[in-house]
Design an enzyme around this catalytic site. Structure first.
Site, PDB file in Angstrom:
ATOM      1  N   LYS A 149     -19.979 -28.470 -60.723  1.00 31.24           N
ATOM      2  CA  LYS A 149     -19.470 -27.561 -61.761  1.00 31.24           C
ATOM      3  C   LYS A 149     -19.264 -28.323 -63.063  1.00 31.24           C
ATOM      4  CE  LYS A 149     -15.342 -26.262 -63.098  1.00 31.24           C
ATOM      5  NZ  LYS A 149     -15.520 -26.054 -64.544  1.00 31.24           N
ATOM      6  N   GLU A 183     -11.885 -39.939 -60.764  1.00 32.52           N
ATOM      7  CA  GLU A 183     -11.912 -40.733 -61.997  1.00 32.52           C
ATOM      8  C   GLU A 183     -11.028 -40.001 -62.991  1.00 32.52           C
ATOM      9  OE1 GLU A 183     -13.600 -43.495 -62.661  1.00 32.52           O
ATOM     10  OE2 GLU A 183     -14.859 -43.600 -60.879  1.00 32.52           O
ATOM     11  N   CYS A 188     -12.183 -41.443 -71.478  1.00 31.69           N
ATOM     12  CA  CYS A 188     -11.086 -41.817 -70.576  1.00 31.69           C
ATOM     13  C   CYS A 188     -10.735 -43.297 -70.695  1.00 31.69           C
ATOM     14  CB  CYS A 188     -11.437 -41.460 -69.144  1.00 31.69           C
ATOM     15  SG  CYS A 188     -13.072 -41.995 -68.677  1.00 31.69           S
ATOM     16  N   GLU A 227      -2.073 -39.931 -72.625  1.00 29.84           N
ATOM     17  CA  GLU A 227      -3.465 -39.896 -73.078  1.00 29.84           C
ATOM     18  C   GLU A 227      -3.600 -38.812 -74.153  1.00 29.84           C
ATOM     19  OE1 GLU A 227      -6.380 -38.576 -70.127  1.00 29.84           O
ATOM     20  OE2 GLU A 227      -7.660 -40.238 -70.728  1.00 29.84           O
TER      21      GLU A 227
HETATM   22  P1  NDP Z   1      -9.379 -30.969 -66.632  1.00 29.15           P
HETATM   23  O1  NDP Z   1      -8.995 -32.053 -65.731  1.00 29.15           O
HETATM   24  O2  NDP Z   1      -8.726 -29.644 -66.497  1.00 29.15           O
HETATM   25  O3  NDP Z   1     -10.961 -30.719 -66.554  1.00 29.15           O
HETATM   26  C1  NDP Z   1     -11.874 -31.467 -65.800  1.00 29.15           C
HETATM   27  C2  NDP Z   1     -12.722 -30.558 -64.906  1.00 29.15           C
HETATM   28  O4  NDP Z   1     -11.924 -30.031 -63.850  1.00 29.15           O
HETATM   29  C3  NDP Z   1     -13.297 -29.351 -65.623  1.00 29.15           C
HETATM   30  O5  NDP Z   1     -14.570 -29.053 -65.103  1.00 29.15           O
HETATM   31  C4  NDP Z   1     -12.300 -28.284 -65.263  1.00 29.15           C
HETATM   32  O6  NDP Z   1     -12.798 -26.992 -65.424  1.00 29.15           O
HETATM   33  C5  NDP Z   1     -12.026 -28.617 -63.821  1.00 29.15           C
HETATM   34  N1  NDP Z   1     -10.795 -28.063 -63.260  1.00 29.15           N
HETATM   35  C6  NDP Z   1      -9.695 -27.587 -63.907  1.00 29.15           C
HETATM   36  N2  NDP Z   1      -8.763 -27.180 -63.025  1.00 29.15           N
HETATM   37  C7  NDP Z   1      -9.278 -27.400 -61.784  1.00 29.15           C
HETATM   38  C8  NDP Z   1      -8.785 -27.188 -60.462  1.00 29.15           C
HETATM   39  N3  NDP Z   1      -7.581 -26.690 -60.243  1.00 29.15           N
HETATM   40  N4  NDP Z   1      -9.572 -27.548 -59.422  1.00 29.15           N
HETATM   41  C9  NDP Z   1     -10.782 -28.091 -59.619  1.00 29.15           C
HETATM   42  N5  NDP Z   1     -11.301 -28.297 -60.851  1.00 29.15           N
HETATM   43  C10 NDP Z   1     -10.555 -27.962 -61.924  1.00 29.15           C
HETATM   44  O7  NDP Z   1      -9.210 -31.473 -68.112  1.00 29.15           O
HETATM   45  P2  NDP Z   1      -8.951 -30.582 -69.415  1.00 29.15           P
HETATM   46  O8  NDP Z   1     -10.259 -30.130 -69.906  1.00 29.15           O
HETATM   47  O9  NDP Z   1      -7.916 -29.540 -69.171  1.00 29.15           O
HETATM   48  O10 NDP Z   1      -8.347 -31.664 -70.403  1.00 29.15           O
HETATM   49  C11 NDP Z   1      -6.935 -31.902 -70.440  1.00 29.15           C
HETATM   50  C12 NDP Z   1      -6.665 -33.351 -70.646  1.00 29.15           C
HETATM   51  O11 NDP Z   1      -7.234 -34.083 -69.582  1.00 29.15           O
HETATM   52  C13 NDP Z   1      -7.291 -33.933 -71.877  1.00 29.15           C
HETATM   53  O12 NDP Z   1      -6.490 -33.753 -72.983  1.00 29.15           O
HETATM   54  C14 NDP Z   1      -7.426 -35.371 -71.501  1.00 29.15           C
HETATM   55  O13 NDP Z   1      -6.227 -36.039 -71.767  1.00 29.15           O
HETATM   56  C15 NDP Z   1      -7.666 -35.332 -70.025  1.00 29.15           C
HETATM   57  N6  NDP Z   1      -9.072 -35.483 -69.660  1.00 29.15           N
HETATM   58  C16 NDP Z   1      -9.461 -36.672 -69.192  1.00 29.15           C
HETATM   59  C17 NDP Z   1     -10.779 -36.886 -68.858  1.00 29.15           C
HETATM   60  C18 NDP Z   1     -11.206 -38.196 -68.359  1.00 29.15           C
HETATM   61  O14 NDP Z   1     -12.405 -38.447 -68.244  1.00 29.15           O
HETATM   62  N7  NDP Z   1     -10.292 -39.068 -68.024  1.00 29.15           N
HETATM   63  C19 NDP Z   1     -11.791 -35.862 -69.036  1.00 29.15           C
HETATM   64  C20 NDP Z   1     -11.271 -34.600 -69.487  1.00 29.15           C
HETATM   65  C21 NDP Z   1      -9.970 -34.454 -69.794  1.00 29.15           C
HETATM   66  P3  NDP Z   1     -12.631 -26.299 -66.869  1.00 29.15           P
HETATM   67  O15 NDP Z   1     -13.303 -27.170 -67.856  1.00 29.15           O
HETATM   68  O16 NDP Z   1     -13.355 -25.058 -66.738  1.00 29.15           O
HETATM   69  O17 NDP Z   1     -11.170 -26.152 -67.104  1.00 29.15           O
END
Ligand code: NDP
Length: 482
Positions: A184, A258, A292, A389
């Site tokens: 996804k 990760e 990240c 973060e």
């Molecule tokens: P998320 O962790 O919500 O998103 C990462 C992925 O997980 C997306 O595909 C998301 O879908 C999906 N997801 C969300 N909720 C669930 C769930 N309950 N079960 C399974 N999968 C799920 O990050 P956000 O986009 O909300 O970002 C929020 C914060 O997270 C950022 O401000 C940043 O600080 C951090 N972040 C860190 C990352 C990293 O690589 N370390 C990457 C992204 C974010 P969907 O996009 O549709 O919500």
């Protein structure tokens, strides 16, 4: 400071054909949803709607998992490593051939500068397929244990900061080791994953080996909860990572997570300052700081702090913020309104807690989501901007006097994904690398990635490694394990 005026140098978006709407890629073809709805993917730079995308329902996820299981039992799990490798090579070559299309689409959907999608994301994505193609027929000799074999069906959930690259980090090792995939992409950046589905068709990958289901968090949760998924691989926030760990506790599912980071980029007084300034800029302003492993905390030795701050601000004054498709752009758009709000909230907290805020004062486009490159000085370790973060173009500057103090401050975080050390002394680099609780330590450079090199975290940055031999290990079970 006076800036050179550059003429606009936009990359043509005509190279990519975006369809008005997309279904789900299940069992080798695009299909309509069963009971799901639709959402729009927009360009964060202009807020223009790019395409309508399917919000997959649990029934869709179930179909995708069933297709992956059939493909695993029927063809992929039995195929020789040499033959699997040929498919991976093919995918890598097609990615290279269609590199410009992918770069333009990534910049449109994500907001990142074309220079980065063209020179970093897409070449590295292809490199991951090439690298893992080479391993597919050598797994018995990779030191992974006795007779390594695949887990079966792997569920993968990826974030929006490097959409195609994270997809490649996930899919390439899974396929090389004989697993099949349900993946996804993130809600705000699904389009390059959907273009990648065309690559899979072009490569004649057997139906069901890779299934791509778009949607929001609930779709990700449906993958996590599906009883026929054998292993999960997730990249994203620590909050969601913890929820996933809780969801699978007590089940047979394996997982690699990760998660977030709050890396220290540590500059000693004997560092080559000009290079260090470039490394600091690359560390936190690359990809708008949506990284990240970003060097979001600058730890600078007190004796050179003033000089470094001055030079850094001068350099930031030359950064060009704007149109992601312009080849002169250094900093693109913030990926979403939600992320912009989060950055705005955390930076306001930084000011309220007493840190000194500075930004480069550049003009911002009227539409879209933008944030000026920002530096906070006078930051103390308890400030939220030193602990949380921010995931945006915001640097928090702290100072230290001795190497021990640098280590103590660098490690004073719940995270442990990466760190940078700038010094001319090799012995100090080795000592620091040994002391820092971080999965990756860069020396006199930052944000360098290579498929041969394992990447992953300590503490709340998650567990498991991606890339290199260590990354393969997460996708196999060995002869002794049941
Ligand atoms: P998320 O962790 O919500 O998103 C990462 C992925 O997980 C997306 O595909 C998301 O879908 C999906 N997801 C969300 N909720 C669930 C769930 N309950 N079960 C399974 N999968 C799920 O990050 P956000 O986009 O909300 O970002 C929020 C914060 O997270 C950022 O401000 C940043 O600080 C951090 N972040 C860190 C990352 C990293 O690589 N370390 C990457 C992204 C974010 P969907 O996009 O549709 O919500």
């Amino acid at each position: 400071m006076a800036k050179f005026d550059y003429a606009p140098a936009p990359e043509s978006r005509a190279v990519v054909d975006i369809k008005p709407s997309y279904g789900l890629f299940i069992n080798g073809e695009f299909t309509d949803s069963e009971g799901g709805s639709a959402f729009k993917s927009i360009s964060p730079a202009t807020e223009e709607v790019l395409a309508e995308v399917t919000d997959a329902s649990p029934a869709d996820v179930d179909r995708a998992v069933a297709a992956a299981r059939r493909a695993y039992n029927g063809v992929w799990g039995r195929m020789s490593g040499a033959d699997r490798g040929k498919y991976l090579f093919r995918i890598a070559r097609i990615l290279q051939e269609r590199a410009r299309e992918f770069a333009v689409l990534e910049s449109l959907d994500n907001g990142k500068p074309i220079r980065e999608s063209r020179d970093v994301d897409v070449p590295l994505a292809a490199a991951h397929f090439f690298y893992h193609a080479g391993w597919a027929d050598k797994l018995d000799y990779a030191g992974l244990g006795t007779a390594p074999r695949p887990h079966g069906v792997v569920g993968q959930v990826i974030p929006w900061n490097f959409p195609l690259l994270m997809l490649s980090w996930k899919i390439a090792p899974a396929l090389a080791t004989g697993n099949t995939v349900v993946i996804k992409p993130a809600e705000t950046t699904p389009l390059t994953a959907l273009l990648f589905a065309e690559v899979l068709q072009q490569a004649d990958l057997p139906p069901g080996v890779v299934n791509i289901v778009t949607g929001a968090g609930a779709t990700g949760q449906a993958i996590v909860d599906h009883p026929d998924v054998d292993k999960l691989a997730f990249t994203g926030s620590t909050g969601v990572g913890k929820m996933i760990a809780r969801s699978i506790a007590g089940t047979r599912k394996k997982a690699t997570l990760e998660l977030g980071g709050k890396a220290a980029n540590i500059v000693f007084d004997d560092a080559p300052i000009d290079q260090a300034i470039e490394g600091i800029v690359n560390g936190i302003f690359f990809n708008q700081g949506h990284v990240c492993c970003a060097g979001s905390r600058l730890l600078v030795q007190e004796s050179i702090a003033e000089e470094v701050e001055q030079r850094l601000k001068r350099r930031l004054g030359t950064l060009r913020v704007g149109d992601p498709l312009d080849k002169n752009t250094d900093v693109g758009a913030i990926n979403s309104k939600a992320q912009l709000n989060r950055i705005t909230e955390l930076t306001a907290a930084g000011e309220a807690e007493g840190a000194e805020r500075w930004d480069n004062g550049c003009e911002l486009p009227a539409k879209g989501f933008w944030f000026r490159p920002t530096v906070f000085t006078g930051v103390s370790q308890t400030h939220r901007i030193a602990q949380e973060e921010i995931f945006g173009p915001v640097l928090s500057v702290l100072t230290f006097r001795t190497p021990h103090e640098a280590v103590a401050k660098a490690n004073n975080t719940p995270y442990g994904l990466s760190a940078g050390v700038w010094t001319e002394k090799g012995s100090r680099i080795l000592w620091m690398a040994d002391q820092l609780r971080a999965g990756v330590v860069w020396a006199n450079t930052f944000n360098k990635f290579d498929p041969t090199s394992p990447f992953g975290g300590y503490k709340e940055s998650g567990y498991g490694r991606e890339g290199g031999r260590h990354g393969l290990a997460a996708y196999v079970t060995t002869g002794d394990a049941k």
